[in-house]
Design a protein around this motif. Structure first.
Motif, PDB file in Angstrom:
ATOM      1  N   ALA A  49       4.417  -5.555  12.694  1.00  0.00           N
ATOM      2  CA  ALA A  49       3.101  -5.640  12.057  1.00  0.00           C
ATOM      3  C   ALA A  49       2.108  -4.712  12.760  1.00  0.00           C
ATOM      4  O   ALA A  49       1.262  -4.094  12.106  1.00  0.00           O
ATOM      5  CB  ALA A  49       2.594  -7.078  12.075  1.00  0.00           C
ATOM      6  N   GLY A  50       2.205  -4.621  14.085  1.00  0.00           N
ATOM      7  CA  GLY A  50       1.359  -3.685  14.828  1.00  0.00           C
ATOM      8  C   GLY A  50       1.584  -2.254  14.384  1.00  0.00           C
ATOM      9  O   GLY A  50       0.633  -1.482  14.200  1.00  0.00           O
ATOM     10  N   LEU A  64       8.218 -16.606  -0.917  1.00  0.00           N
ATOM     11  CA  LEU A  64       6.820 -16.753  -1.337  1.00  0.00           C
ATOM     12  C   LEU A  64       6.034 -15.473  -1.050  1.00  0.00           C
ATOM     13  O   LEU A  64       5.242 -15.012  -1.892  1.00  0.00           O
ATOM     14  CB  LEU A  64       6.180 -17.937  -0.619  1.00  0.00           C
ATOM     15  CG  LEU A  64       6.786 -19.312  -0.927  1.00  0.00           C
ATOM     16  CD1 LEU A  64       6.113 -20.386  -0.077  1.00  0.00           C
ATOM     17  CD2 LEU A  64       6.639 -19.646  -2.406  1.00  0.00           C
ATOM     18  N   PHE A  65       6.253 -14.891   0.132  1.00  0.00           N
ATOM     19  CA  PHE A  65       5.574 -13.632   0.461  1.00  0.00           C
ATOM     20  C   PHE A  65       6.096 -12.496  -0.423  1.00  0.00           C
ATOM     21  O   PHE A  65       5.337 -11.640  -0.874  1.00  0.00           O
ATOM     22  CB  PHE A  65       5.781 -13.285   1.937  1.00  0.00           C
ATOM     23  CG  PHE A  65       5.239 -14.313   2.889  1.00  0.00           C
ATOM     24  CD1 PHE A  65       4.024 -14.933   2.653  1.00  0.00           C
ATOM     25  CD2 PHE A  65       5.945 -14.680   4.026  1.00  0.00           C
ATOM     26  CE1 PHE A  65       3.522 -15.886   3.523  1.00  0.00           C
ATOM     27  CE2 PHE A  65       5.451 -15.628   4.910  1.00  0.00           C
ATOM     28  CZ  PHE A  65       4.244 -16.230   4.649  1.00  0.00           C
ATOM     29  N   THR A  66       7.406 -12.493  -0.661  1.00  0.00           N
ATOM     30  CA  THR A  66       7.989 -11.496  -1.558  1.00  0.00           C
ATOM     31  C   THR A  66       7.428 -11.672  -2.965  1.00  0.00           C
ATOM     32  O   THR A  66       7.216 -10.691  -3.691  1.00  0.00           O
ATOM     33  CB  THR A  66       9.530 -11.625  -1.582  1.00  0.00           C
ATOM     34  OG1 THR A  66      10.033 -11.482  -0.254  1.00  0.00           O
ATOM     35  CG2 THR A  66      10.161 -10.569  -2.473  1.00  0.00           C
ATOM     36  N   GLY A  67       7.163 -12.924  -3.349  1.00  0.00           N
ATOM     37  CA  GLY A  67       6.575 -13.188  -4.653  1.00  0.00           C
ATOM     38  C   GLY A  67       5.201 -12.548  -4.804  1.00  0.00           C
ATOM     39  O   GLY A  67       4.896 -11.956  -5.843  1.00  0.00           O
ATOM     40  N   ILE A  68       4.375 -12.660  -3.756  1.00  0.00           N
ATOM     41  CA  ILE A  68       3.063 -12.003  -3.797  1.00  0.00           C
ATOM     42  C   ILE A  68       3.249 -10.494  -3.911  1.00  0.00           C
ATOM     43  O   ILE A  68       2.606  -9.824  -4.726  1.00  0.00           O
ATOM     44  CB  ILE A  68       2.237 -12.343  -2.542  1.00  0.00           C
ATOM     45  CG1 ILE A  68       1.901 -13.845  -2.511  1.00  0.00           C
ATOM     46  CG2 ILE A  68       0.944 -11.515  -2.509  1.00  0.00           C
ATOM     47  CD1 ILE A  68       1.222 -14.294  -1.225  1.00  0.00           C
ATOM     48  N   ALA A  69       4.158  -9.956  -3.087  1.00  0.00           N
ATOM     49  CA  ALA A  69       4.370  -8.507  -3.052  1.00  0.00           C
ATOM     50  C   ALA A  69       4.905  -7.982  -4.384  1.00  0.00           C
ATOM     51  O   ALA A  69       4.412  -6.983  -4.917  1.00  0.00           O
ATOM     52  CB  ALA A  69       5.334  -8.157  -1.910  1.00  0.00           C
ATOM     53  N   GLN A  70       5.912  -8.664  -4.924  1.00  0.00           N
ATOM     54  CA  GLN A  70       6.467  -8.225  -6.204  1.00  0.00           C
ATOM     55  C   GLN A  70       5.482  -8.451  -7.343  1.00  0.00           C
ATOM     56  O   GLN A  70       5.485  -7.717  -8.334  1.00  0.00           O
ATOM     57  CB  GLN A  70       7.773  -8.955  -6.472  1.00  0.00           C
ATOM     58  CG  GLN A  70       8.906  -8.530  -5.568  1.00  0.00           C
ATOM     59  CD  GLN A  70      10.205  -9.228  -5.896  1.00  0.00           C
ATOM     60  OE1 GLN A  70      10.319  -9.919  -6.900  1.00  0.00           O
ATOM     61  NE2 GLN A  70      11.190  -9.064  -5.037  1.00  0.00           N
ATOM     62  N   GLY A  71       4.636  -9.468  -7.204  1.00  0.00           N
ATOM     63  CA  GLY A  71       3.636  -9.731  -8.227  1.00  0.00           C
ATOM     64  C   GLY A  71       2.598  -8.620  -8.334  1.00  0.00           C
ATOM     65  O   GLY A  71       2.139  -8.296  -9.436  1.00  0.00           O
ATOM     66  N   ILE A  72       2.232  -8.037  -7.192  1.00  0.00           N
ATOM     67  CA  ILE A  72       1.220  -6.971  -7.234  1.00  0.00           C
ATOM     68  C   ILE A  72       1.827  -5.610  -7.576  1.00  0.00           C
ATOM     69  O   ILE A  72       1.094  -4.679  -7.904  1.00  0.00           O
ATOM     70  CB  ILE A  72       0.429  -6.867  -5.908  1.00  0.00           C
ATOM     71  CG1 ILE A  72       1.330  -6.457  -4.735  1.00  0.00           C
ATOM     72  CG2 ILE A  72      -0.302  -8.176  -5.617  1.00  0.00           C
ATOM     73  CD1 ILE A  72       0.575  -6.185  -3.436  1.00  0.00           C
ATOM     74  N   ALA A 129       5.334 -11.566   9.134  1.00  0.00           N
ATOM     75  CA  ALA A 129       6.354 -11.227   8.143  1.00  0.00           C
ATOM     76  C   ALA A 129       5.710 -10.987   6.780  1.00  0.00           C
ATOM     77  O   ALA A 129       6.063 -10.045   6.066  1.00  0.00           O
ATOM     78  CB  ALA A 129       7.399 -12.338   8.050  1.00  0.00           C
ATOM     79  N   GLY A 130       4.735 -11.844   6.414  1.00  0.00           N
ATOM     80  CA  GLY A 130       4.042 -11.676   5.142  1.00  0.00           C
ATOM     81  C   GLY A 130       3.323 -10.340   5.060  1.00  0.00           C
ATOM     82  O   GLY A 130       3.376  -9.646   4.035  1.00  0.00           O
ATOM     83  N   TYR A 131       2.652  -9.964   6.151  1.00  0.00           N
ATOM     84  CA  TYR A 131       1.947  -8.677   6.193  1.00  0.00           C
ATOM     85  C   TYR A 131       2.923  -7.519   6.006  1.00  0.00           C
ATOM     86  O   TYR A 131       2.672  -6.590   5.228  1.00  0.00           O
ATOM     87  CB  TYR A 131       1.209  -8.543   7.527  1.00  0.00           C
ATOM     88  CG  TYR A 131       0.511  -7.212   7.719  1.00  0.00           C
ATOM     89  CD1 TYR A 131      -0.714  -6.959   7.120  1.00  0.00           C
ATOM     90  CD2 TYR A 131       1.095  -6.211   8.491  1.00  0.00           C
ATOM     91  CE1 TYR A 131      -1.356  -5.738   7.279  1.00  0.00           C
ATOM     92  CE2 TYR A 131       0.469  -4.986   8.665  1.00  0.00           C
ATOM     93  CZ  TYR A 131      -0.757  -4.753   8.053  1.00  0.00           C
ATOM     94  OH  TYR A 131      -1.375  -3.536   8.211  1.00  0.00           O
ATOM     95  N   ASN A 132       4.048  -7.575   6.708  1.00  0.00           N
ATOM     96  CA  ASN A 132       5.024  -6.489   6.637  1.00  0.00           C
ATOM     97  C   ASN A 132       5.619  -6.349   5.246  1.00  0.00           C
ATOM     98  O   ASN A 132       5.803  -5.233   4.734  1.00  0.00           O
ATOM     99  CB  ASN A 132       6.146  -6.723   7.661  1.00  0.00           C
ATOM    100  CG  ASN A 132       5.650  -6.602   9.088  1.00  0.00           C
ATOM    101  OD1 ASN A 132       4.726  -5.856   9.367  1.00  0.00           O
ATOM    102  ND2 ASN A 132       6.251  -7.348   9.996  1.00  0.00           N
ATOM    103  N   ILE A 133       5.925  -7.463   4.597  1.00  0.00           N
ATOM    104  CA  ILE A 133       6.519  -7.439   3.256  1.00  0.00           C
ATOM    105  C   ILE A 133       5.535  -6.867   2.240  1.00  0.00           C
ATOM    106  O   ILE A 133       5.878  -6.011   1.417  1.00  0.00           O
ATOM    107  CB  ILE A 133       6.972  -8.854   2.852  1.00  0.00           C
ATOM    108  CG1 ILE A 133       8.186  -9.283   3.696  1.00  0.00           C
ATOM    109  CG2 ILE A 133       7.317  -8.919   1.364  1.00  0.00           C
ATOM    110  CD1 ILE A 133       8.541 -10.746   3.559  1.00  0.00           C
ATOM    111  N   ILE A 168      16.393  -3.479   2.122  1.00  0.00           N
ATOM    112  CA  ILE A 168      16.446  -3.702   3.567  1.00  0.00           C
ATOM    113  C   ILE A 168      15.903  -5.081   3.922  1.00  0.00           C
ATOM    114  O   ILE A 168      16.450  -5.764   4.792  1.00  0.00           O
ATOM    115  CB  ILE A 168      15.679  -2.589   4.316  1.00  0.00           C
ATOM    116  CG1 ILE A 168      16.385  -1.241   4.134  1.00  0.00           C
ATOM    117  CG2 ILE A 168      15.571  -2.918   5.808  1.00  0.00           C
ATOM    118  CD1 ILE A 168      15.651  -0.058   4.713  1.00  0.00           C
ATOM    119  N   THR A 169      14.833  -5.508   3.229  1.00  0.00           N
ATOM    120  CA  THR A 169      14.279  -6.837   3.495  1.00  0.00           C
ATOM    121  C   THR A 169      15.330  -7.922   3.284  1.00  0.00           C
ATOM    122  O   THR A 169      15.477  -8.838   4.099  1.00  0.00           O
ATOM    123  CB  THR A 169      13.062  -7.105   2.583  1.00  0.00           C
ATOM    124  OG1 THR A 169      12.039  -6.167   2.893  1.00  0.00           O
ATOM    125  CG2 THR A 169      12.526  -8.514   2.789  1.00  0.00           C
TER     126      THR A 169
END
Length: 451
Positions: free
Chosen positions: A424-425, A282-290, A365-369, A241-242
């Motif tokens: 995000a809320g 970049l945000f997806t990278g953090i998310a997929q990395g964890i 967006a980063g928080y949501n991802i 979906i992202t």
């Protein structure tokens, strides 16, 4: 306790940083096309590229859905020493990838013209849009298999190799983009051919993991089971979906901008949307990395470790968001000029205004991802599905129509940050409910994880 936290931080830093670098390289697929197409084919080429990019988003999103979904399930089974179940997950994921690839190839062979008409391409850009879209669809098997293998190799304890493959594939795309468009004069076909060959180079870089038999996942004989297939797809749906939402948003935004400013408005959005692919990557990278370390911690019942990983991810995202927005705000003119080789004043004005408004969305967006991947990696995909649907379809589409009718093009640029803020809320609420339930029923698990 300090040593334990220090170990978690090191694992987070290793996986997240490597994956961010890899995703940054991967996102250069389309950014390189944007730059070289703008240099070689002007505003019409840029408009054609932007009209066709949503198809890439659907294709890339399908690969991420299967890779992230399968990788998550694989990591959980592996952490519980269920090797046979882990191999079944890999086999099911490959079979699903083959089914999706066949659908995309058939679309490329028989329905490309229909899709191009639906996306609103006019006579000036029709031929270029059709060429880009058709070739991308015919390379679907390579894109899907590459995404699946990247995720499984990362979950198999080789994040460095996954990063090298992502960057190597992207670098090949940049080099071939230049060679095909300029020395060889292949135009839009050269740009899309370079993009299509990139996942093949990426898989060649991954091949030592299999040739040297370092992999712990293998294809096995098993029946295709609906429950396991649905589990893979369910875990990966937020990733789909992202990506898909970015394609759908681009379709809607292109339609609105064609009405407000014509092809020049679509070209300006091409600059913004393609830079957005890099920023969100970049945000997806953090998310997929964890994801691998979250899934392993979840499988082993280490609750406190999961919370530490999430905290590190969110802090990293906030720092990165601040740096990115300052760079975009103060460098908007220079960024727009890079993709405006003809020096079109209207294109420059629209792109600069859009960049400064659009990227206000960064921290939200980063928080949501990150939160979506956190939920799916820890066995509770439903909140992630809701977050992804809200930001992908349910909020941003009506917001784009409403704000564009109230404020014109400025309203179009504002739709993205407003949507991400609202979602995000909702994410904060979902996480609060989740923690409250954990507090009531997860005491034993937390105690286990702390020992």
């Amino acid at each position: 306790m300090f040593l334990e936290k220090d170990g978690i931080l090191k694992r987070f830093a290793k996986y997240a940083s490597l994956n961010v670098l890899g995703m940054l390289g991967l996102s250069c697929y389309i950014l390189a096309d944007t730059f070289f197409v703008s240099m070689g084919l002007g505003a019409n080429g840029l408009a054609a590229l932007n009209l066709a990019i949503p198809v890439y988003s659907f294709l890339h999103g399908s690969g991420l859905m299967l890779g992230m979904g399968g990788g998550t399930q694989f990591a959980i089974q592996k952490s519980q020493n269920k090797r046979e179940a882990a191999n079944r997950i890999f086999t099911h994921t490959i079979r699903l990838a083959a089914i999706f690839a066949a659908v995309f190839v058939l679309l490329g062979l028989f329905l490309t013209e229909t899709l191009v008409h639906l996306l609103g391409a006019d006579e000036a850009v029709f031929a270029m849009t059709k060429t880009y879209m058709q070739v991308i669809l015919l390379f679907a098997p390579a894109f899907l298999l590459n995404n699946v293998l990247l995720c499984f190799v990362r979950n198999d304890g080789a994040p460095q190799l996954a990063m090298a493959a992502m960057i190597g594939g992207s670098l090949s795309n940049v080099i071939l983009d230049y060679v095909f468009i300029f020395p060889l004069g292949m135009g839009i076909f050269g740009a899309v051919l370079a993009t299509g060959l990139a996942p093949i180079f990426s898989m060649l870089i991954l091949s030592p993991h299999f040739l040297k038999k370092k992999n712990t996942f293998h294809l096995v004989k098993c029946r295709m089971e609906g429950r396991e297939s649905l589990g893979i797809i369910s875990s990966g749906i937020p990733s789909l979906i992202t990506e898909v939402s970015s394609g759908i948003v681009m379709i809607v935004f292109n339609s609105i901008l064609l009405r407000l400013q014509g092809n020049i408005g679509v070209a300006a959005y091409g600059v913004i949307a393609n830079l957005s692919l890099v920023v969100l990557a970049l945000f997806t990278g953090i998310a997929q990395g964890i994801q691998p370390i979250l899934s392993s911690s979840f499988g082993a019942g280490r609750e406190r470790e999961m919370q530490s990983i999430l905290r590190y991810a969110l802090l990293s995202m906030l720092v990165l968001s601040g740096l990115l927005y300052m760079g975009v705000f103060f460098g908007a003119s220079q960024i727009a000029a890079i993709f405006n080789s003809a020096g079109d004043k209207m294109l420059q004005h629209l792109a600069v205004e859009g960049l400064r408004i659009y990227f206000l969305a960064c921290p939200f967006a980063g928080y949501n991802i990150i939160l979506s991947v956190y939920f799916t990696s820890t066995g509770i995909p439903r909140p992630a599905h809701i977050i992804s649907i809200l930001r992908g379809f349910a909020v941003i589409l009506p917001m784009a129509l409403l704000l564009s009718s109230l404020a014109g093009i400025a309203g179009v640029w504002s739709a993205f940050p407003v949507t991400e803020l609202l979602v995000a809320g909702m994410g904060v609420v979902f996480y609060g409910v989740y923690r409250k339930k954990k507090g009531k029923g997860g005491g034993t698990e937390q105690k286990q994880g702390n020992e």
